[in-house]
Design a protein around this motif. Structure first.
Motif, PDB file in Angstrom:
ATOM      1  N   ALA A   1       4.440 -10.435   6.507  1.00 36.83           N
ATOM      2  CA  ALA A   1       3.303  -9.545   6.284  1.00 36.83           C
ATOM      3  C   ALA A   1       2.100 -10.138   7.009  1.00 36.83           C
ATOM      4  N   THR A   2       1.488  -9.341   7.875  1.00 33.63           N
ATOM      5  CA  THR A   2       0.341  -9.803   8.651  1.00 33.63           C
ATOM      6  C   THR A   2      -0.854  -8.898   8.376  1.00 33.63           C
ATOM      7  N   CYS A   3      -1.983  -9.518   8.064  1.00 36.71           N
ATOM      8  CA  CYS A   3      -3.235  -8.799   7.857  1.00 36.71           C
ATOM      9  C   CYS A   3      -4.305  -9.579   8.607  1.00 36.71           C
ATOM     10  N   GLY A   4      -4.765  -9.044   9.724  1.00 35.68           N
ATOM     11  CA  GLY A   4      -5.714  -9.777  10.568  1.00 35.68           C
ATOM     12  C   GLY A   4      -5.037 -11.027  11.107  1.00 35.68           C
ATOM     13  N   GLN A   5      -5.656 -12.177  10.881  1.00 34.15           N
ATOM     14  CA  GLN A   5      -5.099 -13.442  11.347  1.00 34.15           C
ATOM     15  C   GLN A   5      -4.208 -14.120  10.311  1.00 34.15           C
ATOM     16  N   VAL A   6      -4.137 -13.534   9.117  1.00 30.28           N
ATOM     17  CA  VAL A   6      -3.366 -14.137   8.032  1.00 30.28           C
ATOM     18  C   VAL A   6      -1.932 -13.598   8.066  1.00 30.28           C
ATOM     19  N   GLN A   7      -1.000 -14.520   8.022  1.00 35.13           N
ATOM     20  CA  GLN A   7       0.408 -14.143   8.007  1.00 35.13           C
ATOM     21  C   GLN A   7       1.072 -14.757   6.781  1.00 35.13           C
ATOM     22  N   ARG A   8       1.831 -13.954   6.060  1.00 33.16           N
ATOM     23  CA  ARG A   8       2.523 -14.416   4.853  1.00 33.16           C
ATOM     24  C   ARG A   8       3.999 -14.073   4.954  1.00 33.16           C
ATOM     25  N   GLN A   9       4.795 -14.856   4.254  1.00 29.71           N
ATOM     26  CA  GLN A   9       6.222 -14.567   4.159  1.00 29.71           C
ATOM     27  C   GLN A   9       6.522 -14.125   2.733  1.00 29.71           C
ATOM     28  N   LEU A  10       7.238 -13.022   2.612  1.00 27.81           N
ATOM     29  CA  LEU A  10       7.642 -12.510   1.302  1.00 27.81           C
ATOM     30  C   LEU A  10       9.161 -12.513   1.232  1.00 27.81           C
ATOM     31  N   TYR A  11       9.691 -13.110   0.196  1.00 27.74           N
ATOM     32  CA  TYR A  11      11.123 -13.079  -0.060  1.00 27.74           C
ATOM     33  C   TYR A  11      11.339 -12.056  -1.165  1.00 27.74           C
ATOM     34  N   LEU A  12      12.071 -10.991  -0.859  1.00 29.21           N
ATOM     35  CA  LEU A  12      12.281  -9.917  -1.820  1.00 29.21           C
ATOM     36  C   LEU A  12      13.751  -9.798  -2.193  1.00 29.21           C
ATOM     37  N   ASP A  13      13.968  -9.634  -3.464  1.00 30.36           N
ATOM     38  CA  ASP A  13      15.314  -9.424  -3.997  1.00 30.36           C
ATOM     39  C   ASP A  13      15.479  -7.923  -4.191  1.00 30.36           C
ATOM     40  N   MET A  14      16.124  -7.282  -3.252  1.00 28.55           N
ATOM     41  CA  MET A  14      16.311  -5.833  -3.297  1.00 28.55           C
ATOM     42  C   MET A  14      17.662  -5.462  -3.914  1.00 28.55           C
ATOM     43  N   TYR A  15      18.326  -6.412  -4.506  1.00 30.50           N
ATOM     44  CA  TYR A  15      19.684  -6.190  -4.975  1.00 30.50           C
ATOM     45  C   TYR A  15      19.804  -6.217  -6.484  1.00 30.50           C
ATOM     46  N   HIS A  16      18.675  -6.207  -7.171  1.00 29.61           N
ATOM     47  CA  HIS A  16      18.656  -6.127  -8.628  1.00 29.61           C
ATOM     48  C   HIS A  16      17.729  -4.985  -9.018  1.00 29.61           C
ATOM     49  N   CYS A  17      17.952  -3.826  -8.438  1.00 29.35           N
ATOM     50  CA  CYS A  17      17.050  -2.689  -8.627  1.00 29.35           C
ATOM     51  C   CYS A  17      17.102  -2.093 -10.028  1.00 29.35           C
ATOM     52  N   ASP A  18      18.096  -2.475 -10.819  1.00 27.55           N
ATOM     53  CA  ASP A  18      18.157  -1.976 -12.183  1.00 27.55           C
ATOM     54  C   ASP A  18      17.208  -2.732 -13.110  1.00 27.55           C
ATOM     55  N   ASN A  19      16.619  -3.818 -12.620  1.00 22.84           N
ATOM     56  CA  ASN A  19      15.637  -4.564 -13.412  1.00 22.84           C
ATOM     57  C   ASN A  19      14.282  -3.859 -13.330  1.00 22.84           C
ATOM     58  N   PRO A  20      13.439  -3.995 -14.348  1.00 22.51           N
ATOM     59  CA  PRO A  20      12.113  -3.370 -14.289  1.00 22.51           C
ATOM     60  C   PRO A  20      11.272  -3.965 -13.157  1.00 22.51           C
ATOM     61  N   ALA A  21      10.377  -3.134 -12.636  1.00 17.09           N
ATOM     62  CA  ALA A  21       9.472  -3.592 -11.570  1.00 17.09           C
ATOM     63  C   ALA A  21       8.574  -4.695 -12.111  1.00 17.09           C
ATOM     64  N   PRO A  22       8.179  -5.652 -11.272  1.00 15.61           N
ATOM     65  CA  PRO A  22       7.307  -6.736 -11.736  1.00 15.61           C
ATOM     66  C   PRO A  22       5.935  -6.208 -12.143  1.00 15.61           C
ATOM     67  N   ALA A  23       5.358  -6.852 -13.125  1.00 11.87           N
ATOM     68  CA  ALA A  23       4.025  -6.475 -13.595  1.00 11.87           C
ATOM     69  C   ALA A  23       2.944  -7.196 -12.802  1.00 11.87           C
ATOM     70  N   GLN A  24       3.313  -8.271 -12.094  1.00  7.80           N
ATOM     71  CA  GLN A  24       2.352  -9.043 -11.313  1.00  7.80           C
ATOM     72  C   GLN A  24       2.806  -9.111  -9.862  1.00  7.80           C
ATOM     73  N   ALA A  25       1.846  -9.056  -8.972  1.00 12.04           N
ATOM     74  CA  ALA A  25       2.126  -9.214  -7.545  1.00 12.04           C
ATOM     75  C   ALA A  25       2.175 -10.696  -7.212  1.00 12.04           C
ATOM     76  N   PRO A  26       2.854 -11.057  -6.122  1.00  5.19           N
ATOM     77  CA  PRO A  26       2.826 -12.457  -5.682  1.00  5.19           C
ATOM     78  C   PRO A  26       1.385 -12.893  -5.382  1.00  5.19           C
ATOM     79  N   ALA A  27       1.115 -14.176  -5.448  1.00  7.95           N
ATOM     80  CA  ALA A  27      -0.226 -14.712  -5.177  1.00  7.95           C
ATOM     81  C   ALA A  27      -0.724 -14.212  -3.821  1.00  7.95           C
ATOM     82  N   GLY A  28      -1.948 -13.711  -3.781  1.00  5.41           N
ATOM     83  CA  GLY A  28      -2.546 -13.226  -2.545  1.00  5.41           C
ATOM     84  C   GLY A  28      -2.269 -11.764  -2.260  1.00  5.41           C
ATOM     85  N   PHE A  29      -1.530 -11.082  -3.143  1.00  7.88           N
ATOM     86  CA  PHE A  29      -1.207  -9.669  -2.966  1.00  7.88           C
ATOM     87  C   PHE A  29      -1.638  -8.901  -4.203  1.00  7.88           C
TER      88      PHE A  29
END
Length: 74
Positions: free
Chosen positions: A34-62
């Motif tokens: 994920a790139t916003c201006g000069q800041v670049q972040r890496q996000l590791y997403l688990d897309m294989y447990h979609c039956d779990n509820p969505a997270p209530a908190q975003a990762p730090a900085g998001f």
């Protein structure tokens, strides 16, 4: 882990089988850049447990926001 165990694990993952009690969760995670201006972040997403509820908190900085719907889209 033997080749046979690897094949069984991959087969179970591809078929979406639930884990057995005490079974380790050797699943795949996806890496996104994920790139916003000069800041670049890496996000590791688990897309294989979609039956779990969505997270209530975003990762730090998001932040989380509601998904646009037809009634909110101009």
């Amino acid at each position: 882990m033997s080749e046979e165990q690897e094949r069984e694990l991959l087969d179970a993952m591809l078929r979406g089988l639930p884990l057995k009690a005490g079974q380790p969760d050797f699943h795949i995670v996806d890496l996104y850049q994920a790139t916003c201006g000069q800041v670049q972040r890496q996000l590791y997403l688990d897309m294989y447990h979609c039956d779990n509820p969505a997270p209530a908190q975003a990762p730090a900085g998001f932040s989380l926001r509601a998904k646009p719907t037809a009634s909110t889209t101009p």
